[in-house]
Design an enzyme around this catalytic site. Structure first.
Site, PDB file in Angstrom:
ATOM      1  N   ASP A 215       0.821  -1.204   0.000  1.00  0.00           N
ATOM      2  CA  ASP A 215       0.000   0.000   0.000  1.00  0.00           C
ATOM      3  C   ASP A 215       0.864   1.267   0.000  1.00  0.00           C
ATOM      4  OD1 ASP A 215      -2.742   1.192   0.525  1.00  0.00           O
ATOM      5  OD2 ASP A 215      -1.677   1.974   2.275  1.00  0.00           O
ATOM      6  N   GLU A 285       1.122  -0.420  -4.877  1.00  0.00           N
ATOM      7  CA  GLU A 285       0.304   0.725  -5.271  1.00  0.00           C
ATOM      8  C   GLU A 285       1.222   1.915  -5.543  1.00  0.00           C
ATOM      9  OE1 GLU A 285      -3.396   3.434  -3.641  1.00  0.00           O
ATOM     10  OE2 GLU A 285      -1.825   2.803  -2.268  1.00  0.00           O
TER      11      GLU A 285
HETATM   12  C1  GLC Z   1      -4.113   3.368  -0.366  1.00  0.00           C
HETATM   13  C2  GLC Z   1      -5.341   2.504  -0.288  1.00  0.00           C
HETATM   14  C3  GLC Z   1      -6.465   3.355   0.205  1.00  0.00           C
HETATM   15  C4  GLC Z   1      -6.125   3.883   1.566  1.00  0.00           C
HETATM   16  C5  GLC Z   1      -4.787   4.605   1.562  1.00  0.00           C
HETATM   17  C6  GLC Z   1      -4.275   4.816   2.922  1.00  0.00           C
HETATM   18  O1  GLC Z   1      -4.267   4.395  -1.266  1.00  0.00           O
HETATM   19  O2  GLC Z   1      -5.590   1.905  -1.518  1.00  0.00           O
HETATM   20  O3  GLC Z   1      -7.683   2.666   0.231  1.00  0.00           O
HETATM   21  O4  GLC Z   1      -7.130   4.744   2.007  1.00  0.00           O
HETATM   22  O5  GLC Z   1      -3.797   3.866   0.892  1.00  0.00           O
HETATM   23  O6  GLC Z   1      -3.833   3.591   3.453  1.00  0.00           O
END
Ligand code: GLC
Ligand code: CA
Length: 554
Positions: A215, A285
Protein backbone atom coordinates in the site's frame (compact mmCIF):
# COMPACT_ATOMS: atom_id res chain seq x y z
CA UNK A 1 -5.37 -1.58 -42.41
CA UNK A 2 -1.64 -1.02 -42.25
CA UNK A 3 0.66 -1.83 -39.42
CA UNK A 4 3.26 -0.09 -37.36
CA UNK A 5 6.30 -1.65 -35.78
CA UNK A 6 5.46 -3.37 -32.51
CA UNK A 7 6.03 -0.95 -29.65
CA UNK A 8 7.50 -3.85 -27.70
CA UNK A 9 8.13 -7.40 -28.73
CA UNK A 10 7.85 -9.68 -25.77
CA UNK A 11 7.54 -12.89 -27.73
CA UNK A 12 11.15 -13.88 -27.16
CA UNK A 13 11.04 -13.15 -23.48
CA UNK A 14 10.97 -16.30 -21.42
CA UNK A 15 7.84 -16.60 -19.32
CA UNK A 16 8.11 -19.61 -17.09
CA UNK A 17 5.55 -21.45 -15.00
CA UNK A 18 6.95 -19.62 -11.97
CA UNK A 19 5.82 -16.34 -13.47
CA UNK A 20 2.20 -16.80 -12.41
CA UNK A 21 1.97 -13.06 -11.86
CA UNK A 22 2.67 -12.56 -15.59
CA UNK A 23 0.35 -15.19 -16.99
CA UNK A 24 -2.48 -14.90 -14.48
CA UNK A 25 -5.34 -12.50 -13.97
CA UNK A 26 -5.66 -10.82 -10.58
CA UNK A 27 -9.01 -10.29 -8.86
CA UNK A 28 -9.26 -7.81 -6.01
CA UNK A 29 -11.55 -8.72 -3.14
CA UNK A 30 -12.55 -5.99 -0.70
CA UNK A 31 -13.22 -8.27 2.28
CA UNK A 32 -15.89 -6.09 3.90
CA UNK A 33 -18.03 -6.28 0.81
CA UNK A 34 -17.61 -9.75 -0.65
CA UNK A 35 -19.48 -12.30 1.46
CA UNK A 36 -20.82 -12.09 4.99
CA UNK A 37 -21.23 -15.55 6.48
CA UNK A 38 -21.98 -14.75 10.12
CA UNK A 39 -24.70 -12.21 9.41
CA UNK A 40 -23.19 -9.08 10.97
CA UNK A 41 -23.50 -7.19 7.67
CA UNK A 42 -19.74 -7.17 7.07
CA UNK A 43 -17.94 -9.56 4.75
CA UNK A 44 -15.52 -12.02 6.34
CA UNK A 45 -12.78 -14.53 5.55
CA UNK A 46 -15.00 -17.65 5.80
CA UNK A 47 -17.29 -15.87 3.34
CA UNK A 48 -14.42 -15.36 0.91
CA UNK A 49 -13.36 -18.99 1.31
CA UNK A 50 -16.86 -20.10 0.43
CA UNK A 51 -16.82 -17.99 -2.72
CA UNK A 52 -13.44 -19.18 -3.99
CA UNK A 53 -15.15 -21.81 -6.12
CA UNK A 54 -16.93 -18.95 -7.87
CA UNK A 55 -13.59 -17.26 -8.61
CA UNK A 56 -12.15 -20.51 -9.92
CA UNK A 57 -15.27 -20.98 -12.07
CA UNK A 58 -14.95 -17.41 -13.32
CA UNK A 59 -11.39 -18.16 -14.40
CA UNK A 60 -9.20 -15.71 -12.52
CA UNK A 61 -5.87 -16.89 -11.12
CA UNK A 62 -4.87 -14.63 -8.27
CA UNK A 63 -6.95 -13.25 -5.41
CA UNK A 64 -5.71 -10.04 -3.81
CA UNK A 65 -7.28 -9.37 -0.44
CA UNK A 66 -7.51 -5.83 0.88
CA UNK A 67 -6.61 -5.63 4.60
CA UNK A 68 -8.28 -7.92 7.14
CA UNK A 69 -5.90 -7.16 10.05
CA UNK A 70 -7.04 -5.88 13.44
CA UNK A 71 -8.03 -2.28 13.01
CA UNK A 72 -10.32 0.39 14.46
CA UNK A 73 -11.48 0.71 10.82
CA UNK A 74 -11.05 4.47 10.57
CA UNK A 75 -9.88 3.79 7.00
CA UNK A 76 -11.55 0.38 6.82
CA UNK A 77 -8.50 -1.69 7.59
CA UNK A 78 -5.77 0.51 6.11
CA UNK A 79 -5.16 1.53 9.74
CA UNK A 80 -3.59 -1.54 11.28
CA UNK A 81 -3.12 -2.27 14.99
CA UNK A 82 -1.48 -5.69 14.57
CA UNK A 83 0.29 -6.84 11.41
CA UNK A 84 0.23 -10.50 12.39
CA UNK A 85 -3.41 -11.15 13.27
CA UNK A 86 -6.88 -11.22 11.76
CA UNK A 87 -9.51 -8.77 12.97
CA UNK A 88 -12.24 -10.75 14.78
CA UNK A 89 -14.71 -8.99 12.51
CA UNK A 90 -13.16 -10.89 9.60
CA UNK A 91 -12.37 -14.16 11.36
CA UNK A 92 -9.36 -15.90 12.86
CA UNK A 93 -5.88 -16.97 11.79
CA UNK A 94 -7.19 -20.53 11.48
CA UNK A 95 -9.83 -19.27 9.10
CA UNK A 96 -7.17 -17.45 7.14
CA UNK A 97 -5.19 -20.70 6.90
CA UNK A 98 -8.33 -22.45 5.68
CA UNK A 99 -8.74 -19.75 3.01
CA UNK A 100 -5.18 -20.30 1.76
CA UNK A 101 -5.58 -24.07 1.73
CA UNK A 102 -8.82 -23.89 -0.22
CA UNK A 103 -7.41 -21.32 -2.66
CA UNK A 104 -4.37 -23.48 -3.36
CA UNK A 105 -6.57 -26.55 -3.75
CA UNK A 106 -8.42 -24.62 -6.46
CA UNK A 107 -5.11 -23.52 -8.01
CA UNK A 108 -5.66 -19.90 -7.02
CA UNK A 109 -2.86 -17.71 -5.66
CA UNK A 110 -3.45 -15.37 -2.74
CA UNK A 111 -1.86 -11.96 -2.30
CA UNK A 112 -2.46 -9.95 0.84
CA UNK A 113 -2.32 -6.22 1.34
CA UNK A 114 0.65 -4.90 3.30
CA UNK A 115 0.38 -1.39 4.75
CA UNK A 116 3.92 -0.29 5.61
CA UNK A 117 3.63 3.50 5.43
CA UNK A 118 1.39 3.98 8.44
CA UNK A 119 -0.22 2.16 11.33
CA UNK A 120 -3.34 2.96 13.28
CA UNK A 121 -2.87 5.55 16.03
CA UNK A 122 -4.08 2.75 18.30
CA UNK A 123 -1.20 0.44 17.34
CA UNK A 124 0.78 -0.35 20.53
CA UNK A 125 3.92 0.93 18.75
CA UNK A 126 2.36 4.36 18.42
CA UNK A 127 1.13 4.32 22.01
CA UNK A 128 4.74 3.81 23.10
CA UNK A 129 6.13 6.24 20.59
CA UNK A 130 3.87 9.08 21.68
CA UNK A 131 4.30 8.41 25.43
CA UNK A 132 7.52 10.39 25.83
CA UNK A 133 10.29 11.83 23.71
CA UNK A 134 12.94 9.40 24.81
CA UNK A 135 11.32 5.99 24.53
CA UNK A 136 12.67 3.21 22.33
CA UNK A 137 9.99 3.61 19.71
CA UNK A 138 9.99 7.39 19.49
CA UNK A 139 11.76 7.22 16.13
CA UNK A 140 9.40 4.58 14.73
CA UNK A 141 7.15 7.50 13.76
CA UNK A 142 7.94 10.97 12.46
CA UNK A 143 7.91 13.59 15.20
CA UNK A 144 8.89 17.21 14.90
CA UNK A 145 8.71 20.47 16.81
CA UNK A 146 6.28 23.20 15.89
CA UNK A 147 7.57 26.28 14.17
CA UNK A 148 8.26 29.28 16.42
CA UNK A 149 4.67 30.48 15.93
CA UNK A 150 3.25 27.06 16.82
CA UNK A 151 2.50 26.15 13.19
CA UNK A 152 3.18 22.63 11.84
CA UNK A 153 6.83 21.84 11.01
CA UNK A 154 6.36 22.25 7.25
CA UNK A 155 3.79 22.65 4.48
CA UNK A 156 3.12 18.96 3.79
CA UNK A 157 -0.51 18.05 3.22
CA UNK A 158 -2.55 14.94 3.91
CA UNK A 159 -3.94 13.11 0.88
CA UNK A 160 -7.29 13.16 2.65
CA UNK A 161 -7.24 16.95 3.08
CA UNK A 162 -5.71 19.38 5.58
CA UNK A 163 -2.19 19.45 6.99
CA UNK A 164 -0.23 16.21 7.26
CA UNK A 165 0.69 17.09 10.85
CA UNK A 166 -1.20 16.79 14.11
CA UNK A 167 0.02 18.23 17.40
CA UNK A 168 0.16 15.63 20.13
CA UNK A 169 -0.36 17.14 23.56
CA UNK A 170 1.44 14.36 25.41
CA UNK A 171 4.88 15.51 24.30
CA UNK A 172 4.09 18.80 22.59
CA UNK A 173 5.41 17.67 19.20
CA UNK A 174 3.68 17.18 15.88
CA UNK A 175 3.48 13.75 14.21
CA UNK A 176 3.22 13.17 10.48
CA UNK A 177 0.27 11.47 8.80
CA UNK A 178 0.08 11.38 5.03
CA UNK A 179 -3.51 10.15 5.33
CA UNK A 180 -5.80 10.42 8.39
CA UNK A 181 -4.59 11.73 11.78
CA UNK A 182 -5.52 8.21 12.93
CA UNK A 183 -2.90 6.82 10.51
CA UNK A 184 0.48 8.09 11.76
CA UNK A 185 3.31 7.57 9.25
CA UNK A 186 5.97 5.11 10.26
CA UNK A 187 9.63 6.07 10.01
CA UNK A 188 11.34 3.54 7.78
CA UNK A 189 14.72 5.05 8.62
CA UNK A 190 14.39 3.36 12.04
CA UNK A 191 16.08 -0.07 11.77
CA UNK A 192 13.91 -1.67 14.45
CA UNK A 193 10.73 -0.55 12.75
CA UNK A 194 11.97 -2.10 9.53
CA UNK A 195 12.82 -5.29 11.36
CA UNK A 196 9.27 -5.56 12.70
CA UNK A 197 7.81 -4.88 9.25
CA UNK A 198 10.00 -7.54 7.64
CA UNK A 199 8.95 -9.87 10.45
CA UNK A 200 5.32 -9.29 9.45
CA UNK A 201 6.09 -10.15 5.83
CA UNK A 202 7.81 -13.34 6.99
CA UNK A 203 4.82 -14.19 9.16
CA UNK A 204 2.46 -14.24 6.16
CA UNK A 205 4.99 -15.89 3.86
CA UNK A 206 5.30 -18.69 6.42
CA UNK A 207 1.52 -19.04 6.34
CA UNK A 208 1.71 -19.64 2.62
CA UNK A 209 0.64 -16.39 0.96
CA UNK A 210 1.84 -16.10 -2.62
CA UNK A 211 2.65 -12.44 -2.33
CA UNK A 212 1.78 -8.92 -1.31
CA UNK A 213 0.20 -5.77 -2.62
CA UNK A 214 2.12 -2.99 -0.92
CA UNK A 215 0.00 0.00 0.00
CA UNK A 216 1.01 3.61 -0.71
CA UNK A 217 4.52 2.54 -1.74
CA UNK A 218 5.90 5.98 -2.76
CA UNK A 219 5.14 7.33 0.71
CA UNK A 220 7.59 5.05 2.51
CA UNK A 221 10.52 7.44 2.16
CA UNK A 222 10.51 11.12 3.11
CA UNK A 223 13.12 13.83 3.25
CA UNK A 224 14.87 13.40 6.62
CA UNK A 225 15.23 17.18 6.82
CA UNK A 226 11.47 17.61 6.38
CA UNK A 227 11.88 20.44 3.85
CA UNK A 228 8.87 22.33 2.52
CA UNK A 229 7.48 21.13 -0.79
CA UNK A 230 7.81 23.75 -3.55
CA UNK A 231 4.65 25.18 -5.08
CA UNK A 232 3.16 23.60 -8.18
CA UNK A 233 1.73 26.67 -9.92
CA UNK A 234 0.12 24.80 -12.80
CA UNK A 235 -1.29 22.06 -10.53
CA UNK A 236 0.47 19.27 -12.45
CA UNK A 237 -1.12 16.07 -11.20
CA UNK A 238 1.12 14.11 -8.90
CA UNK A 239 -1.10 11.02 -9.05
CA UNK A 240 -3.27 9.57 -11.78
CA UNK A 241 -6.23 11.68 -10.76
CA UNK A 242 -6.71 15.26 -9.57
CA UNK A 243 -6.13 15.56 -5.83
CA UNK A 244 -7.53 19.02 -4.98
CA UNK A 245 -5.26 20.92 -2.56
CA UNK A 246 -2.65 18.16 -2.61
CA UNK A 247 -1.84 19.22 -6.19
CA UNK A 248 -0.91 22.73 -5.00
CA UNK A 249 2.57 21.42 -4.29
CA UNK A 250 5.24 19.50 -6.13
CA UNK A 251 5.73 16.49 -3.93
CA UNK A 252 9.49 16.36 -3.98
CA UNK A 253 10.08 15.97 -0.25
CA UNK A 254 7.10 14.21 1.34
CA UNK A 255 7.19 11.14 -0.92
CA UNK A 256 9.66 9.28 -3.10
CA UNK A 257 12.91 9.64 -1.18
CA UNK A 258 15.33 7.40 -3.13
CA UNK A 259 15.94 5.29 -0.03
CA UNK A 260 12.61 3.65 -0.87
CA UNK A 261 14.37 1.55 -3.47
CA UNK A 262 16.67 0.10 -0.84
CA UNK A 263 13.66 -0.95 1.20
CA UNK A 264 12.02 -2.40 -1.90
CA UNK A 265 15.16 -4.41 -2.64
CA UNK A 266 15.23 -5.69 0.93
CA UNK A 267 11.58 -6.73 0.75
CA UNK A 268 12.23 -8.39 -2.59
CA UNK A 269 15.21 -10.30 -1.25
CA UNK A 270 13.08 -11.59 1.60
CA UNK A 271 10.39 -12.66 -0.85
CA UNK A 272 12.93 -14.32 -3.12
CA UNK A 273 14.33 -16.26 -0.17
CA UNK A 274 10.86 -17.80 0.21
CA UNK A 275 10.41 -18.47 -3.48
CA UNK A 276 12.44 -21.63 -3.97
CA UNK A 277 9.57 -24.03 -3.49
CA UNK A 278 6.70 -21.58 -3.90
CA UNK A 279 7.26 -18.63 -6.25
CA UNK A 280 6.05 -15.41 -4.68
CA UNK A 281 5.46 -11.94 -6.06
CA UNK A 282 5.08 -8.41 -4.84
CA UNK A 283 2.98 -5.74 -6.48
CA UNK A 284 2.65 -2.19 -5.24
CA UNK A 285 0.30 0.72 -5.27
CA UNK A 286 2.26 3.34 -7.21
CA UNK A 287 -0.23 5.82 -8.62
CA UNK A 288 2.43 8.32 -9.72
CA UNK A 289 1.74 10.23 -12.88
CA UNK A 290 5.46 10.55 -13.65
CA UNK A 291 6.15 7.42 -15.70
CA UNK A 292 9.91 7.38 -15.14
CA UNK A 293 9.45 7.58 -11.41
CA UNK A 294 6.72 4.93 -11.67
CA UNK A 295 8.92 2.50 -13.61
CA UNK A 296 11.74 2.88 -11.08
CA UNK A 297 9.69 0.69 -8.73
CA UNK A 298 10.63 -2.36 -10.77
CA UNK A 299 14.15 -1.81 -9.42
CA UNK A 300 17.21 -1.04 -11.50
CA UNK A 301 18.14 -4.70 -11.75
CA UNK A 302 14.58 -5.99 -11.57
CA UNK A 303 15.16 -6.28 -7.87
CA UNK A 304 12.24 -4.14 -6.74
CA UNK A 305 8.57 -4.95 -7.18
CA UNK A 306 7.54 -7.58 -9.68
CA UNK A 307 5.02 -5.00 -10.80
CA UNK A 308 4.14 -1.52 -9.66
CA UNK A 309 0.41 -1.41 -10.35
CA UNK A 310 -0.34 0.74 -13.36
CA UNK A 311 -3.23 3.12 -12.78
CA UNK A 312 -3.04 5.04 -16.02
CA UNK A 313 -6.26 3.55 -17.41
CA UNK A 314 -8.13 4.80 -14.35
CA UNK A 315 -7.88 8.29 -15.81
CA UNK A 316 -8.53 7.27 -19.42
CA UNK A 317 -11.32 8.91 -21.42
CA UNK A 318 -13.32 6.37 -23.34
CA UNK A 319 -11.94 7.29 -26.74
CA UNK A 320 -9.55 5.48 -29.10
CA UNK A 321 -6.98 8.28 -28.86
CA UNK A 322 -6.97 8.29 -25.08
CA UNK A 323 -6.78 4.50 -24.72
CA UNK A 324 -4.03 4.20 -27.30
CA UNK A 325 -2.06 7.03 -25.73
CA UNK A 326 -2.26 5.38 -22.30
CA UNK A 327 -1.14 2.00 -23.63
CA UNK A 328 1.69 3.51 -25.64
CA UNK A 329 2.74 5.58 -22.64
CA UNK A 330 2.87 2.39 -20.60
CA UNK A 331 4.80 0.43 -23.21
CA UNK A 332 7.24 3.30 -23.74
CA UNK A 333 8.38 3.44 -20.15
CA UNK A 334 9.21 -0.26 -19.91
CA UNK A 335 12.43 -2.01 -20.71
CA UNK A 336 12.28 -5.41 -22.40
CA UNK A 337 12.29 -7.19 -19.06
CA UNK A 338 9.61 -5.14 -17.34
CA UNK A 339 6.23 -6.77 -17.39
CA UNK A 340 3.27 -4.42 -17.93
CA UNK A 341 -0.04 -4.50 -16.09
CA UNK A 342 -3.36 -2.72 -16.23
CA UNK A 343 -6.33 -2.07 -14.01
CA UNK A 344 -9.32 0.17 -14.55
CA UNK A 345 -10.85 0.18 -11.12
CA UNK A 346 -10.24 -0.58 -7.45
CA UNK A 347 -11.66 0.13 -4.01
CA UNK A 348 -10.34 3.67 -4.43
CA UNK A 349 -12.22 4.41 -7.66
CA UNK A 350 -15.75 4.76 -8.93
CA UNK A 351 -17.33 1.86 -10.83
CA UNK A 352 -16.35 1.46 -14.49
CA UNK A 353 -19.93 0.95 -15.68
CA UNK A 354 -20.89 4.27 -14.12
CA UNK A 355 -17.83 6.06 -15.49
CA UNK A 356 -18.09 4.88 -19.08
CA UNK A 357 -21.61 3.47 -19.53
CA UNK A 358 -22.90 -0.09 -19.47
CA UNK A 359 -22.07 -1.07 -23.08
CA UNK A 360 -18.71 0.66 -22.79
CA UNK A 361 -17.95 -1.24 -19.58
CA UNK A 362 -18.35 -4.47 -21.52
CA UNK A 363 -15.98 -3.21 -24.18
CA UNK A 364 -13.55 -2.06 -21.49
CA UNK A 365 -13.51 -5.58 -20.02
CA UNK A 366 -12.51 -6.88 -23.43
CA UNK A 367 -9.82 -4.20 -23.63
CA UNK A 368 -8.43 -5.00 -20.19
CA UNK A 369 -8.32 -8.73 -20.88
CA UNK A 370 -6.65 -8.38 -24.28
CA UNK A 371 -3.90 -5.87 -23.53
CA UNK A 372 -0.29 -6.97 -23.11
CA UNK A 373 0.34 -7.45 -19.41
CA UNK A 374 -1.34 -8.65 -16.25
CA UNK A 375 -4.91 -7.45 -15.77
CA UNK A 376 -6.37 -6.75 -12.34
CA UNK A 377 -10.15 -6.92 -11.98
CA UNK A 378 -12.07 -5.36 -9.13
CA UNK A 379 -14.83 -7.48 -7.55
CA UNK A 380 -18.22 -6.79 -9.07
CA UNK A 381 -16.90 -5.32 -12.31
CA UNK A 382 -17.44 -8.74 -13.89
CA UNK A 383 -21.19 -8.20 -13.48
CA UNK A 384 -21.00 -4.53 -14.38
CA UNK A 385 -21.82 -3.22 -10.93
CA UNK A 386 -22.73 0.46 -10.85
CA UNK A 387 -21.96 3.18 -8.33
CA UNK A 388 -24.49 3.16 -5.56
CA UNK A 389 -26.05 6.41 -4.45
CA UNK A 390 -24.86 7.09 -0.94
CA UNK A 391 -27.02 9.50 1.04
CA UNK A 392 -25.05 12.12 3.01
CA UNK A 393 -25.85 10.38 6.30
CA UNK A 394 -24.63 7.04 4.92
CA UNK A 395 -21.14 8.21 3.94
CA UNK A 396 -18.62 5.90 5.62
CA UNK A 397 -15.39 6.64 3.79
CA UNK A 398 -13.31 9.13 5.79
CA UNK A 399 -12.08 10.74 2.57
CA UNK A 400 -15.70 11.40 1.60
CA UNK A 401 -16.43 12.79 5.06
CA UNK A 402 -13.45 15.16 4.96
CA UNK A 403 -13.69 16.05 1.27
CA UNK A 404 -17.22 15.73 -0.12
CA UNK A 405 -17.07 14.43 -3.68
CA UNK A 406 -14.00 12.28 -3.00
CA UNK A 407 -15.92 9.50 -1.23
CA UNK A 408 -15.14 5.95 -2.33
CA UNK A 409 -18.29 4.33 -0.90
CA UNK A 410 -20.23 4.23 -4.21
CA UNK A 411 -17.75 1.67 -5.58
CA UNK A 412 -17.49 -0.38 -2.38
CA UNK A 413 -21.05 -1.63 -1.92
CA UNK A 414 -21.62 -5.34 -1.26
CA UNK A 415 -21.22 -7.90 -4.00
CA UNK A 416 -24.51 -8.74 -5.69
CA UNK A 417 -24.80 -12.50 -5.68
CA UNK A 418 -28.54 -13.00 -6.10
CA UNK A 419 -31.92 -11.30 -5.96
CA UNK A 420 -32.67 -12.11 -2.31
CA UNK A 421 -33.12 -9.36 0.28
CA UNK A 422 -29.48 -9.49 1.35
CA UNK A 423 -28.30 -10.00 -2.26
CA UNK A 424 -26.73 -13.29 -1.18
CA UNK A 425 -24.11 -11.10 0.53
CA UNK A 426 -25.72 -11.16 3.94
CA UNK A 427 -28.78 -12.49 5.74
CA UNK A 428 -32.18 -10.96 5.16
CA UNK A 429 -32.37 -9.58 8.69
CA UNK A 430 -28.86 -8.07 8.66
CA UNK A 431 -27.97 -4.50 7.76
CA UNK A 432 -25.08 -4.44 5.29
CA UNK A 433 -22.28 -2.06 6.29
CA UNK A 434 -22.90 -0.06 3.10
CA UNK A 435 -26.29 -0.14 1.40
CA UNK A 436 -26.80 -2.68 -1.35
CA UNK A 437 -27.18 -1.15 -4.78
CA UNK A 438 -30.88 -0.83 -5.52
CA UNK A 439 -30.46 -2.82 -8.76
CA UNK A 440 -29.21 -6.02 -7.12
CA UNK A 441 -32.55 -7.71 -7.73
CA UNK A 442 -32.03 -7.57 -11.48
CA UNK A 443 -28.29 -7.38 -11.61
CA UNK A 444 -26.53 -10.23 -9.88
CA UNK A 445 -24.26 -13.23 -10.33
CA UNK A 446 -27.04 -15.81 -10.20
CA UNK A 447 -29.10 -14.23 -12.96
CA UNK A 448 -26.10 -13.40 -15.10
CA UNK A 449 -24.68 -16.90 -14.89
CA UNK A 450 -27.87 -18.19 -16.51
CA UNK A 451 -27.64 -15.67 -19.32
CA UNK A 452 -25.16 -16.37 -22.10
CA UNK A 453 -25.15 -12.75 -23.16
CA UNK A 454 -24.56 -11.27 -19.71
CA UNK A 455 -21.51 -9.30 -18.68
CA UNK A 456 -20.57 -12.17 -16.37
CA UNK A 457 -20.68 -14.70 -19.21
CA UNK A 458 -18.67 -12.30 -21.34
CA UNK A 459 -16.02 -11.87 -18.65
CA UNK A 460 -15.82 -15.61 -18.12
CA UNK A 461 -15.52 -16.25 -21.85
CA UNK A 462 -12.80 -13.62 -22.21
CA UNK A 463 -10.87 -15.10 -19.30
CA UNK A 464 -11.06 -18.52 -20.94
CA UNK A 465 -9.96 -17.11 -24.30
CA UNK A 466 -7.09 -15.28 -22.68
CA UNK A 467 -5.94 -18.39 -20.88
CA UNK A 468 -5.99 -20.42 -24.08
CA UNK A 469 -4.24 -17.87 -26.29
CA UNK A 470 -0.47 -17.62 -26.36
CA UNK A 471 -0.83 -14.38 -28.30
CA UNK A 472 -2.95 -12.80 -25.56
CA UNK A 473 -0.82 -13.99 -22.68
CA UNK A 474 2.65 -13.50 -24.12
CA UNK A 475 2.37 -11.80 -27.48
CA UNK A 476 3.53 -8.36 -28.51
CA UNK A 477 1.02 -5.60 -29.16
CA UNK A 478 0.83 -3.61 -32.38
CA UNK A 479 -1.68 -0.86 -33.04
CA UNK A 480 -2.98 -0.50 -36.57
CA UNK A 481 -3.40 2.87 -38.27
CA UNK A 482 -5.85 3.77 -41.02
CA UNK A 483 -8.77 2.31 -39.15
CA UNK A 484 -12.32 3.71 -39.23
CA UNK A 485 -12.99 6.86 -37.25
CA UNK A 486 -13.85 6.11 -33.63
CA UNK A 487 -12.25 2.67 -33.68
CA UNK A 488 -9.14 1.25 -32.08
CA UNK A 489 -7.55 -1.82 -33.62
CA UNK A 490 -4.58 -3.75 -32.29
CA UNK A 491 -2.98 -7.09 -32.93
CA UNK A 492 -1.52 -9.37 -30.30
CA UNK A 493 0.98 -11.72 -31.84
CA UNK A 494 3.66 -14.30 -31.27
CA UNK A 495 5.45 -16.19 -34.03
CA UNK A 496 2.78 -18.84 -33.87
CA UNK A 497 -0.50 -17.09 -33.15
CA UNK A 498 -2.35 -13.82 -33.56
CA UNK A 499 -5.46 -12.11 -32.26
CA UNK A 500 -7.03 -8.97 -33.62
CA UNK A 501 -8.93 -6.65 -31.29
CA UNK A 502 -11.35 -4.04 -32.61
CA UNK A 503 -13.08 -1.56 -30.33
CA UNK A 504 -15.78 0.80 -31.57
CA UNK A 505 -16.03 3.81 -29.27
CA UNK A 506 -18.99 5.32 -31.09
CA UNK A 507 -22.73 4.75 -31.42
CA UNK A 508 -22.18 4.38 -35.19
CA UNK A 509 -21.66 1.12 -37.04
CA UNK A 510 -18.40 1.50 -38.92
CA UNK A 511 -17.27 -1.21 -41.32
CA UNK A 512 -14.04 -3.02 -40.59
CA UNK A 513 -12.30 -5.84 -42.43
CA UNK A 514 -11.84 -8.83 -40.17
CA UNK A 515 -9.58 -11.83 -40.62
CA UNK A 516 -11.15 -15.26 -40.31
CA UNK A 517 -11.28 -16.82 -36.87
CA UNK A 518 -13.34 -17.35 -33.75
CA UNK A 519 -14.83 -14.11 -32.49
CA UNK A 520 -15.80 -13.01 -29.01
CA UNK A 521 -17.91 -9.89 -29.01
CA UNK A 522 -18.54 -7.60 -26.06
CA UNK A 523 -22.22 -7.61 -26.99
CA UNK A 524 -22.43 -11.22 -25.90
CA UNK A 525 -22.85 -12.75 -29.35
CA UNK A 526 -20.15 -15.33 -29.67
CA UNK A 527 -18.32 -17.78 -31.81
CA UNK A 528 -19.54 -16.39 -35.08
CA UNK A 529 -16.73 -16.75 -37.55
CA UNK A 530 -16.44 -13.69 -39.68
CA UNK A 531 -14.02 -12.96 -42.45
CA UNK A 532 -13.99 -9.80 -44.53
CA UNK A 533 -16.20 -6.72 -44.17
CA UNK A 534 -18.08 -6.51 -40.89
CA UNK A 535 -20.26 -3.78 -39.44
CA UNK A 536 -19.46 -3.14 -35.82
CA UNK A 537 -22.41 -2.46 -33.55
CA UNK A 538 -22.60 0.59 -31.27
CA UNK A 539 -19.85 0.50 -28.62
CA UNK A 540 -18.94 -3.05 -29.57
CA UNK A 541 -15.52 -4.53 -28.97
CA UNK A 542 -14.41 -7.84 -30.37
CA UNK A 543 -11.44 -10.11 -30.36
CA UNK A 544 -10.77 -12.41 -33.31
CA UNK A 545 -8.59 -15.44 -32.65
CA UNK A 546 -7.08 -15.84 -36.05
CA UNK A 547 -7.35 -19.22 -37.65
CA UNK A 548 -4.22 -18.93 -39.81
CA UNK A 549 -1.52 -17.82 -37.43
CA UNK A 550 2.05 -16.92 -38.09
CA UNK A 551 1.54 -14.15 -40.61
CA UNK A 552 2.65 -10.56 -40.48
CA UNK A 553 0.24 -8.27 -38.58
CA UNK A 554 -0.47 -6.07 -41.60
C1 GLC B 1 -4.11 3.37 -0.37
C2 GLC B 1 -5.34 2.50 -0.29
C3 GLC B 1 -6.46 3.35 0.20
C4 GLC B 1 -6.13 3.88 1.57
C5 GLC B 1 -4.79 4.60 1.56
C6 GLC B 1 -4.28 4.82 2.92
O1 GLC B 1 -4.27 4.40 -1.27
O2 GLC B 1 -5.59 1.90 -1.52
O3 GLC B 1 -7.68 2.67 0.23
O4 GLC B 1 -7.13 4.74 2.01
O5 GLC B 1 -3.80 3.87 0.89
O6 GLC B 1 -3.83 3.59 3.45
CA1 CA C 1 -19.43 -11.07 8.79
Amino acid sequence: MTSEQPTRDSSDEAVTADDWWKTGVVYQVYPRSFQDLNGDGIGDLPGITERLTYLAWLGVDVVWLSPFYPSPMKDFGYDVTDYCEVDPMFGTLDEFDALITEAHRLDLKVMVDFVPNHTSDLHPWFAESRADRTNDKRDWYIWSDAKADGAPPNNWLSVFGGPAWTLDDTTGQYYLHSFLPEQPDTNWFAPNLRKQMFGALGFWLERGVDGFRVDAAPFMGKDPELRDNPLNPDHTQVFQKPMADFDQFRHVYDIQHPVIHEYNREMRALLDSYSVTQPRAMIAEVTLNDRVAWASYYGINRDGYHMPLNFNLVSVHWSPESVRAKVEEMEACLTATHWPNYLMSSHDELRIASRFGVAQARASMLLLLTLRGTPTLYYGDEIGMLNATIAPDQVRDPWGVRMPGYGRDPGRTPMQWDASVGAGFTRADATPWLPLHADHAVHNVEMQSDDECSMLSLTRRLLAVRRSSEALVRGAITFLDDVPHGCLVYVRHTDESRCVVVINFTADCPEVILPGGAVVSSTGETHLTVSGPFNMRAYEALVVLEADAGTDPS
